[in-house]
Write a protein that holds these residues in place. Sequence first.
Motif, PDB file in Angstrom:
ATOM      1  N   TRP A 241       1.710  23.233  44.467  1.00 18.20           N
ATOM      2  CA  TRP A 241       3.124  23.185  44.110  1.00 18.20           C
ATOM      3  C   TRP A 241       3.756  24.515  44.514  1.00 18.20           C
ATOM      4  O   TRP A 241       3.863  25.427  43.706  1.00 18.20           O
ATOM      5  CB  TRP A 241       3.222  22.950  42.612  1.00 18.20           C
ATOM      6  CG  TRP A 241       4.585  22.761  42.037  1.00 18.20           C
ATOM      7  CD1 TRP A 241       5.757  22.626  42.693  1.00 18.20           C
ATOM      8  CD2 TRP A 241       4.900  22.680  40.632  1.00 18.20           C
ATOM      9  NE1 TRP A 241       6.792  22.472  41.804  1.00 18.20           N
ATOM     10  CE2 TRP A 241       6.288  22.494  40.535  1.00 18.20           C
ATOM     11  CE3 TRP A 241       4.125  22.761  39.471  1.00 18.20           C
ATOM     12  CZ2 TRP A 241       6.939  22.384  39.305  1.00 18.20           C
ATOM     13  CZ3 TRP A 241       4.776  22.644  38.255  1.00 18.20           C
ATOM     14  CH2 TRP A 241       6.156  22.451  38.176  1.00 18.20           C
TER      15      TRP A 241
ATOM     16  N   SER B 297       6.219  27.573  45.195  1.00 17.35           N
ATOM     17  CA  SER B 297       7.378  28.004  44.422  1.00 17.35           C
ATOM     18  C   SER B 297       8.665  27.705  45.172  1.00 17.35           C
ATOM     19  O   SER B 297       8.780  27.960  46.382  1.00 17.35           O
ATOM     20  CB  SER B 297       7.296  29.508  44.137  1.00 17.35           C
ATOM     21  OG  SER B 297       8.488  29.964  43.539  1.00 17.35           O
TER      22      SER B 297
ATOM     23  N   ASN C 127      11.158  29.363  44.942  1.00 18.21           N
ATOM     24  CA  ASN C 127      11.750  30.666  45.270  1.00 18.21           C
ATOM     25  C   ASN C 127      11.243  31.221  46.591  1.00 18.21           C
ATOM     26  O   ASN C 127      11.791  32.202  47.105  1.00 18.21           O
ATOM     27  CB  ASN C 127      11.462  31.674  44.166  1.00 18.21           C
ATOM     28  CG  ASN C 127      11.879  31.180  42.794  1.00 18.21           C
ATOM     29  OD1 ASN C 127      11.054  31.097  41.891  1.00 18.21           O
ATOM     30  ND2 ASN C 127      13.138  30.823  42.622  1.00 18.21           N
ATOM     31  N   ASP C 128      10.199  30.608  47.154  1.00 13.83           N
ATOM     32  CA  ASP C 128       9.664  31.071  48.433  1.00 13.83           C
ATOM     33  C   ASP C 128      10.617  30.709  49.561  1.00 13.83           C
ATOM     34  O   ASP C 128      11.262  29.648  49.534  1.00 13.83           O
ATOM     35  CB  ASP C 128       8.306  30.417  48.720  1.00 13.83           C
ATOM     36  CG  ASP C 128       7.206  30.911  47.797  1.00 13.83           C
ATOM     37  OD1 ASP C 128       7.381  31.968  47.175  1.00 13.83           O
ATOM     38  OD2 ASP C 128       6.169  30.222  47.696  1.00 13.83           O
TER      39      ASP C 128
ATOM     40  N   THR D 135       6.929  28.225  52.475  1.00 11.41           N
ATOM     41  CA  THR D 135       6.658  26.885  51.945  1.00 11.41           C
ATOM     42  C   THR D 135       5.966  26.026  52.990  1.00 11.41           C
ATOM     43  O   THR D 135       4.970  25.344  52.705  1.00 11.41           O
ATOM     44  CB  THR D 135       7.970  26.218  51.498  1.00 11.41           C
ATOM     45  OG1 THR D 135       8.564  26.995  50.459  1.00 11.41           O
ATOM     46  CG2 THR D 135       7.723  24.804  50.992  1.00 11.41           C
TER      47      THR D 135
ATOM     48  N   TYR E 291       7.233  19.773  44.967  1.00 15.02           N
ATOM     49  CA  TYR E 291       8.313  20.755  45.031  1.00 15.02           C
ATOM     50  C   TYR E 291       9.249  20.523  43.857  1.00 15.02           C
ATOM     51  O   TYR E 291       9.569  19.379  43.517  1.00 15.02           O
ATOM     52  CB  TYR E 291       9.072  20.619  46.353  1.00 15.02           C
ATOM     53  CG  TYR E 291       9.819  21.863  46.769  1.00 15.02           C
ATOM     54  CD1 TYR E 291       9.144  22.950  47.323  1.00 15.02           C
ATOM     55  CD2 TYR E 291      11.194  21.951  46.605  1.00 15.02           C
ATOM     56  CE1 TYR E 291       9.832  24.098  47.704  1.00 15.02           C
ATOM     57  CE2 TYR E 291      11.889  23.096  46.987  1.00 15.02           C
ATOM     58  CZ  TYR E 291      11.201  24.171  47.530  1.00 15.02           C
ATOM     59  OH  TYR E 291      11.874  25.303  47.905  1.00 15.02           O
TER      60      TYR E 291
ATOM     61  N   PRO F 249       0.280  25.283  40.483  1.00 12.22           N
ATOM     62  CA  PRO F 249       1.579  25.895  40.788  1.00 12.22           C
ATOM     63  C   PRO F 249       1.407  27.160  41.623  1.00 12.22           C
ATOM     64  O   PRO F 249       0.452  27.919  41.447  1.00 12.22           O
ATOM     65  CB  PRO F 249       2.144  26.234  39.397  1.00 12.22           C
ATOM     66  CG  PRO F 249       1.348  25.411  38.430  1.00 12.22           C
ATOM     67  CD  PRO F 249      -0.009  25.293  39.041  1.00 12.22           C
TER      68      PRO F 249
ATOM     69  N   PHE G 263       3.464  29.692  41.552  1.00 13.80           N
ATOM     70  CA  PHE G 263       4.347  30.719  41.010  1.00 13.80           C
ATOM     71  C   PHE G 263       3.662  32.068  40.821  1.00 13.80           C
ATOM     72  O   PHE G 263       4.334  33.100  40.816  1.00 13.80           O
ATOM     73  CB  PHE G 263       4.934  30.265  39.669  1.00 13.80           C
ATOM     74  CG  PHE G 263       5.346  28.813  39.626  1.00 13.80           C
ATOM     75  CD1 PHE G 263       5.778  28.152  40.761  1.00 13.80           C
ATOM     76  CD2 PHE G 263       5.293  28.111  38.443  1.00 13.80           C
ATOM     77  CE1 PHE G 263       6.157  26.815  40.720  1.00 13.80           C
ATOM     78  CE2 PHE G 263       5.668  26.783  38.385  1.00 13.80           C
ATOM     79  CZ  PHE G 263       6.097  26.128  39.529  1.00 13.80           C
ATOM     80  N   ASN G 264       2.355  32.073  40.588  1.00  8.15           N
ATOM     81  CA  ASN G 264       1.679  33.327  40.234  1.00  8.15           C
ATOM     82  C   ASN G 264       0.431  33.579  41.082  1.00  8.15           C
ATOM     83  O   ASN G 264      -0.489  34.258  40.642  1.00  8.15           O
ATOM     84  CB  ASN G 264       1.274  33.292  38.754  1.00  8.15           C
ATOM     85  CG  ASN G 264       0.218  32.232  38.472  1.00  8.15           C
ATOM     86  OD1 ASN G 264       0.303  31.116  38.974  1.00  8.15           O
ATOM     87  ND2 ASN G 264      -0.784  32.567  37.678  1.00  8.15           N
TER      88      ASN G 264
ATOM     89  N   LYS H 164      -1.300  34.497  48.519  1.00  9.28           N
ATOM     90  CA  LYS H 164      -1.229  33.131  47.993  1.00  9.28           C
ATOM     91  C   LYS H 164      -2.251  32.226  48.675  1.00  9.28           C
ATOM     92  O   LYS H 164      -2.964  31.461  48.015  1.00  9.28           O
ATOM     93  CB  LYS H 164       0.188  32.573  48.183  1.00  9.28           C
ATOM     94  CG  LYS H 164       1.248  33.297  47.368  1.00  9.28           C
ATOM     95  CD  LYS H 164       2.647  32.891  47.785  1.00  9.28           C
ATOM     96  CE  LYS H 164       3.695  33.758  47.100  1.00  9.28           C
ATOM     97  NZ  LYS H 164       5.067  33.451  47.546  1.00  9.28           N
TER      98      LYS H 164
END
Length: 301
Positions: A6, A8, A10-11, A16, A33, A272, A274-275, A283
């Motif tokens: 999943w 982010s 915000n990327d 992405t 997404y 996710p 996100f982190n 990533k």
Amino acid sequence: MKFAVWPSMNDPWHETLAIARHAEATGWDGIYYADHFMPNSADVSGPVGECWTTLAALAAAVPRVRIGPLVSGNTYRHPAVLAKMAATVDIVSGGRLVLGLGAGWQENEHRAYGIEFSTLRGRLDRLEEACHIITSLFANRRTTFAGRYYQLTDAPLEPKPIQTPVPLLIGGGGEQRTLRIAARFATEWNTWGTPQVLAHKGRILEHHCETIGRDPRTIRRSAQALLVMSEDPALVERVRATGRPVMGGSAAQLRAIVEQYAEAGVNELIVPGFNLGRTLDEKLATLDRFNEDVITKVSRE
């Protein structure tokens, strides 16, 4: 069990796309997404990609994995418009769309963009009507619907999506209404949570299915939690303190957690983005570690 990523919202788009292509090339099963227009924070100035245009691009650029919104906010688009969008993305993807749908919850973007933010009951009532409309448009030549919130008169939807039916994933863990809506309409159900939460809510879903005479085994289940690959318990606890469910620990501990999700009836585990790291390389490296040390070592039946 299947495994999905999943990225982010915000990327930037190039990240992405890179994450999606890398996930596909390394054996992951799906890409999801988020459907939001702005951050859910005091600082709303950060970049946020638009969900459905991103999905359409991924459908053309990434040719194997399942793709879908996690989840599309019903309040943002008329369900007939969403059905048309979904049918088109399913066609572009060659029949790989998962139509994730939820009631909508992020109040600040409703207020900012002038979108009505009803009560929880009002949003769930709209979600239930939307499920009627979308499933009918996909299945029938014409649809007429007279609801409290939506009305259709002899409405067509052509061309139809490739999948019959398109998987309808209902997102959310509300035990009284959301899971009842999932029991009636969903081919898949998703929520955030630990294995223990999924096991508990899964039993509630099964009860709703039994009430209406549906076999609960016809509904696939998916879940997500923040991934923390670390042998430092303090780090895992710091991430857990943010309030999100966490699957964290060493590779061996993570394999045990994945097996617990499977025992709870989860068919797909979503990671996710996100982190996972600050840079694209970080990533991808985290995803590869999880893939090599965890996914390849557990059953995917």
